[in-house]
Design a protein around this motif. Structure first.
Motif, PDB file in Angstrom:
ATOM      1  N   ALA A 177      -6.783  -1.843 -37.075  1.00 45.81           N
ATOM      2  CA  ALA A 177      -6.379  -0.473 -37.422  1.00 45.81           C
ATOM      3  C   ALA A 177      -5.074  -0.152 -36.715  1.00 45.81           C
ATOM      4  CB  ALA A 177      -7.451   0.533 -37.011  1.00 45.81           C
ATOM      5  N   LEU A 178      -4.327   0.775 -37.311  1.00 46.78           N
ATOM      6  CA  LEU A 178      -3.152   1.351 -36.666  1.00 46.78           C
ATOM      7  C   LEU A 178      -3.498   2.778 -36.270  1.00 46.78           C
ATOM      8  CD1 LEU A 178      -0.129   1.618 -35.872  1.00 46.78           C
ATOM      9  CD2 LEU A 178       0.306   2.301 -38.262  1.00 46.78           C
ATOM     10  N   VAL A 179      -3.438   3.057 -34.976  1.00 41.78           N
ATOM     11  CA  VAL A 179      -3.653   4.417 -34.476  1.00 41.78           C
ATOM     12  C   VAL A 179      -2.281   5.064 -34.331  1.00 41.78           C
ATOM     13  CG1 VAL A 179      -4.526   5.837 -32.594  1.00 41.78           C
ATOM     14  CG2 VAL A 179      -5.800   3.803 -33.319  1.00 41.78           C
ATOM     15  N   LEU A 180      -2.050   6.085 -35.133  1.00 41.40           N
ATOM     16  CA  LEU A 180      -0.730   6.693 -35.263  1.00 41.40           C
ATOM     17  C   LEU A 180      -0.701   8.055 -34.578  1.00 41.40           C
ATOM     18  CD1 LEU A 180       1.989   6.109 -36.857  1.00 41.40           C
ATOM     19  CD2 LEU A 180       1.071   7.635 -38.622  1.00 41.40           C
ATOM     20  N   ALA A 181       0.363   8.332 -33.829  1.00 39.54           N
ATOM     21  CA  ALA A 181       0.550   9.665 -33.272  1.00 39.54           C
ATOM     22  C   ALA A 181       0.764  10.657 -34.412  1.00 39.54           C
ATOM     23  CB  ALA A 181       1.736   9.680 -32.324  1.00 39.54           C
ATOM     24  N   PRO A 182       0.231  11.865 -34.318  1.00 40.28           N
ATOM     25  CA  PRO A 182       0.261  12.790 -35.456  1.00 40.28           C
ATOM     26  C   PRO A 182       1.658  13.206 -35.890  1.00 40.28           C
ATOM     27  CG  PRO A 182      -0.613  13.869 -33.498  1.00 40.28           C
ATOM     28  CD  PRO A 182      -0.543  12.419 -33.186  1.00 40.28           C
ATOM     29  N   GLY A 183       2.636  13.160 -34.992  1.00 42.70           N
ATOM     30  CA  GLY A 183       3.977  13.595 -35.354  1.00 42.70           C
ATOM     31  C   GLY A 183       4.784  12.586 -36.137  1.00 42.70           C
ATOM     32  N   VAL A 184       4.283  11.371 -36.295  1.00 44.96           N
ATOM     33  CA  VAL A 184       5.012  10.321 -37.007  1.00 44.96           C
ATOM     34  C   VAL A 184       4.820  10.514 -38.512  1.00 44.96           C
ATOM     35  CG1 VAL A 184       5.270   7.830 -37.330  1.00 44.96           C
ATOM     36  CG2 VAL A 184       4.675   8.738 -35.069  1.00 44.96           C
ATOM     37  N   PRO A 185       5.896  10.547 -39.311  1.00 42.61           N
ATOM     38  CA  PRO A 185       5.761  10.794 -40.757  1.00 42.61           C
ATOM     39  C   PRO A 185       4.811   9.810 -41.439  1.00 42.61           C
ATOM     40  CG  PRO A 185       8.053  10.968 -40.107  1.00 42.61           C
ATOM     41  CD  PRO A 185       7.307  10.452 -38.898  1.00 42.61           C
ATOM     42  N   LEU A 186       3.822  10.361 -42.148  1.00 35.45           N
ATOM     43  CA  LEU A 186       2.829   9.538 -42.830  1.00 35.45           C
ATOM     44  C   LEU A 186       3.198   9.334 -44.305  1.00 35.45           C
ATOM     45  CD1 LEU A 186       0.037   8.146 -42.544  1.00 35.45           C
ATOM     46  CD2 LEU A 186      -0.976  10.309 -43.266  1.00 35.45           C
ATOM     47  N   THR A 187       3.611  10.426 -44.961  1.00 32.75           N
ATOM     48  CA  THR A 187       3.938  10.345 -46.393  1.00 32.75           C
ATOM     49  C   THR A 187       5.298  10.948 -46.723  1.00 32.75           C
ATOM     50  OG1 THR A 187       2.739  12.423 -46.785  1.00 32.75           O
ATOM     51  CG2 THR A 187       1.523  10.365 -47.125  1.00 32.75           C
ATOM     52  N   HIS A 188       5.626  12.097 -46.122  1.00 32.47           N
ATOM     53  CA  HIS A 188       6.856  12.823 -46.441  1.00 32.47           C
ATOM     54  C   HIS A 188       7.711  13.006 -45.192  1.00 32.47           C
ATOM     55  CE1 HIS A 188       4.207  13.937 -49.803  1.00 32.47           C
ATOM     56  NE2 HIS A 188       5.308  14.167 -50.490  1.00 32.47           N
ATOM     57  N   PRO A 189       9.010  13.063 -45.322  1.00 28.86           N
ATOM     58  CA  PRO A 189       9.769  12.848 -46.558  1.00 28.86           C
ATOM     59  C   PRO A 189       9.717  11.390 -47.039  1.00 28.86           C
ATOM     60  CG  PRO A 189      11.254  13.033 -44.704  1.00 28.86           C
ATOM     61  CD  PRO A 189       9.886  13.359 -44.182  1.00 28.86           C
ATOM     62  N   ALA A 190       9.349  10.501 -46.131  1.00 29.41           N
ATOM     63  CA  ALA A 190       9.082   9.096 -46.475  1.00 29.41           C
ATOM     64  C   ALA A 190       8.229   8.521 -45.364  1.00 29.41           C
ATOM     65  CB  ALA A 190      10.383   8.304 -46.609  1.00 29.41           C
ATOM     66  N   PRO A 191       7.353   7.572 -45.673  1.00 29.93           N
ATOM     67  CA  PRO A 191       6.542   6.966 -44.608  1.00 29.93           C
ATOM     68  C   PRO A 191       7.430   6.307 -43.554  1.00 29.93           C
ATOM     69  CG  PRO A 191       5.690   6.378 -46.768  1.00 29.93           C
ATOM     70  CD  PRO A 191       7.029   7.036 -47.000  1.00 29.93           C
ATOM     71  N   HIS A 192       7.049   6.489 -42.301  1.00 26.92           N
ATOM     72  CA  HIS A 192       7.739   5.813 -41.208  1.00 26.92           C
ATOM     73  C   HIS A 192       7.605   4.305 -41.406  1.00 26.92           C
ATOM     74  CE1 HIS A 192       8.387   4.442 -37.022  1.00 26.92           C
ATOM     75  NE2 HIS A 192       9.094   5.548 -36.872  1.00 26.92           N
ATOM     76  N   TRP A 193       8.525   3.539 -40.846  1.00 28.71           N
ATOM     77  CA  TRP A 193       8.480   2.085 -41.059  1.00 28.71           C
ATOM     78  C   TRP A 193       7.180   1.470 -40.592  1.00 28.71           C
ATOM     79  CZ3 TRP A 193       7.653  -0.953 -36.841  1.00 28.71           C
ATOM     80  CH2 TRP A 193       8.053  -0.502 -35.587  1.00 28.71           C
ATOM     81  N   ILE A 194       6.570   2.041 -39.548  1.00 30.92           N
ATOM     82  CA  ILE A 194       5.316   1.470 -39.046  1.00 30.92           C
ATOM     83  C   ILE A 194       4.184   1.700 -40.059  1.00 30.92           C
ATOM     84  CG2 ILE A 194       4.619   3.530 -37.747  1.00 30.92           C
ATOM     85  CD1 ILE A 194       4.038  -0.158 -36.759  1.00 30.92           C
ATOM     86  N   VAL A 195       4.218   2.851 -40.743  1.00 32.30           N
ATOM     87  CA  VAL A 195       3.208   3.149 -41.760  1.00 32.30           C
ATOM     88  C   VAL A 195       3.369   2.195 -42.941  1.00 32.30           C
ATOM     89  CG1 VAL A 195       2.346   4.900 -43.359  1.00 32.30           C
ATOM     90  CG2 VAL A 195       3.058   5.553 -41.044  1.00 32.30           C
ATOM     91  N   ALA A 196       4.616   1.957 -43.329  1.00 34.72           N
ATOM     92  CA  ALA A 196       4.872   1.028 -44.431  1.00 34.72           C
ATOM     93  C   ALA A 196       4.362  -0.371 -44.099  1.00 34.72           C
ATOM     94  CB  ALA A 196       6.366   0.993 -44.736  1.00 34.72           C
ATOM     95  N   LEU A 197       4.555  -0.812 -42.866  1.00 32.81           N
ATOM     96  CA  LEU A 197       4.062  -2.134 -42.457  1.00 32.81           C
ATOM     97  C   LEU A 197       2.537  -2.195 -42.536  1.00 32.81           C
ATOM     98  CD1 LEU A 197       6.190  -3.217 -39.333  1.00 32.81           C
ATOM     99  CD2 LEU A 197       6.127  -4.290 -41.589  1.00 32.81           C
ATOM    100  N   ALA A 198       1.876  -1.145 -42.044  1.00 38.18           N
ATOM    101  CA  ALA A 198       0.413  -1.121 -42.061  1.00 38.18           C
ATOM    102  C   ALA A 198      -0.118  -1.130 -43.489  1.00 38.18           C
ATOM    103  CB  ALA A 198      -0.103   0.096 -41.305  1.00 38.18           C
ATOM    104  N   HIS A 199       0.482  -0.319 -44.354  1.00 39.10           N
ATOM    105  CA  HIS A 199       0.039  -0.270 -45.751  1.00 39.10           C
ATOM    106  C   HIS A 199       0.232  -1.617 -46.446  1.00 39.10           C
ATOM    107  CE1 HIS A 199       0.452   4.405 -46.083  1.00 39.10           C
ATOM    108  NE2 HIS A 199      -0.644   4.032 -45.439  1.00 39.10           N
TER     109      HIS A 199
END
Length: 467
Positions: free
Chosen positions: A68-90
């Motif tokens: 799992a990736l545990v993400l800090a809440p302030g990191v963009p998840l969907t908007h305006p675009a997923p953060h690079w770490i979210v894209a890697l996890a997905h």
């Protein structure tokens, strides 16, 4: 701390090493997980290393081994675009979750029946959360207060029978908590906010609504019904068979809790009874605080508190720092710190409470500016504008409201104090209620509010208001 054992023996990536991220990483390590953490900020990585948290650039790891990736809440998840770490996890098919989700999984293992009160809404979350914890503690319960209000949830004591966790949840945190299942869930209100993160108001409302939708069948969903978004959510929950307690400060309800003539009333099929009176409670001034108090009273009833205990707790509530916080007086002038008013709707609640306002406003503007506050302009004797929003706010205030652009908080306070003291109105109020985020000049609204308090405290002849 709550050791998170749900990922014992598994490899977990943690991204975002601010306060909650560091606590999440430490809680996972304490629970036996193999943690690898990272942050875009080099200093945060250094701080994590000093705390004994393993770090590495998450662009270079083998994602096939990550549970799992545990993400800090302030990191963009969907908007305006997923953060690079979210894209890697997905891309790797790895679940992206947050610290609220870790708590929910641990509660399910340790004490699934332990009381868990979760609160969200656009405005009033922190006051309502603090008030519920205060009501519970003043009635003798073991109340753990945390979440978005400032204390990371995993730094609290672990769930156990009889221990109440009272947790404020932002939309960011809800977005990262698919298992969120509070025994008492509260949705106070909804208005336009954080659209840079959620894209549309409909998506923002959908995310917020997940908190009360997750309440189990034996729990209680408490929903304010004074706006259309929340009213629709309450209706959907009721159709789904949830136990819904509706809250209103605008109308008398036939089934629910409402505020009338300064009293919190409960209406059921058996009739109407008074729960508590709000008159004379300075920390709960205004209609917005009546809504907060009604929601808190509904939660307290769901926890088993009696009306007498609720009344006593309301009267002893000291209020919340940075939210309609009365700091002191100098002569006839009252100084109020409402730094937590980071949008126009929140500022409206403060402006509604006073008649002769010397208003300090501005910062990093939100969508819509202060156009929605026109109905309160007659209450404003003069406005003192700061930050990035100053020119925009000045244009909205012109020509009807006297104003000046001061740029910074210290200059604005000096000017507002000068004018308030020179005025002939009987109860002048110097009010910091920015209707803006703080990020153009301050790290957060707390830092902004603390700076205001220091400036007010330095005024010669100030009489502080004891809390």
């Amino acid at each position: 701390m709550i050791p998170v054992t749900a990922f014992a023996g598994k490899k977990v990536a943690v991204f975002g090493l601010g306060g909650s991220g560091l606590v999440s990483a430490s809680a996972l390590l304490a629970g036996g997980a193999d943690v690898i953490a990272y942050d875009d900020d080099v200093q945060s990585v250094t701080k994590a290393n000093a705390a004994g948290i393993p770090t590495a650039d998450l662009r270079d790891i083998d994602w096939s081994k990550i549970a799992a990736l545990v993400l800090a809440p302030g990191v963009p998840l969907t908007h305006p675009a997923p953060h690079w770490i979210v894209a890697l996890a997905h891309k790797a098919g790895v679940a992206v979750i947050g610290d609220i989700e870790l708590f929910c999984r641990e509660r399910a293992k340790l004490a699934p029946d332990a009381p868990f009160v979760a609160i969200t809404g656009t405005n009033g979350k922190s006051t309502t959360t603090a008030l519920i914890a205060h009501l519970a503690a003043s009635a003798g319960l073991d109340a753990q207060l945390g979440g978005n209000i400032g204390t990371a949830i995993l730094s609290l004591q672990p769930p156990r029978s009889g221990r109440v966790h009272v947790i404020e949840c932002s939309s960011y945190q809800i977005d990262l908590a698919p298992s969120l299942d509070p025994s008492v869930g509260i949705l106070i209100n909804l208005s336009e906010d954080h659209l840079d993160r959620h894209g549309t108001m409909a998506h923002y409302a959908e995310v917020k609504g997940r908190l009360v939708a997750g309440v189990p069948s034996n729990g209680t969903a408490i929903v304010g019904v004074d706006d259309d978004w929340c009213r629709s959510i309450a209706e959907r929950l009721a159709r789904a068979g949830k136990r819904v307690v509706r809250i209103s400060v605008r109308e008398e309800l036939s089934d629910g809790i409402y505020v009338a003539s300064g009293c919190i009333m409960r209406a059921t099929a058996s009739g109407v009874t008074q729960i508590a009176a709000l008159g004379g409670i300075g920390s709960l001034r205004g209609q917005h605080n009546a809504q907060n108090a009604a929601c808190a009273a509904a939660a307290a009833l769901a926890l088993g508190l009696e009306p007498a205990a609720i009344q006593a707790g309301l009267r002893s509530f000291p209020g919340l720092a940075h939210r309609m916080e009365e700091l002191g007086r100098r002569g006839a002038v009252l100084y109020v710190n409402d730094s937590k008013a980071t949008n126009a709707d929140s500022a409206a609640q403060a402006l509604a409470c006073f008649s002769d306002i010397f208003w300090i406003a501005g910062g990093k503007p939100k969508t819509g500016g202060i156009e929605s506050l026109r109905g309160f302009f007659p209450r404003i004797r003069k406005a003192y504008l700061i930050g990035e929003a100053a020119d925009e706010f000045a244009a909205t205030l012109s020509p009807g409201v006297p104003h000046e652009i001061d740029g910074t908080l210290d200059k604005a306070l000096a000017a507002a104090s000068r004018d308030a003291e020179a005025s002939t109105v009987p109860e002048p109020v110097v009010l910091l209620s920015p209707a803006c985020a703080s990020f153009d000049q301050y790290r957060n609204f707390e830092v902004r509010g603390d700076a205001f308090w220091e400036l007010v405290r330095a005024l010669p002849g100030l009489t502080p208001i004891e809390k």
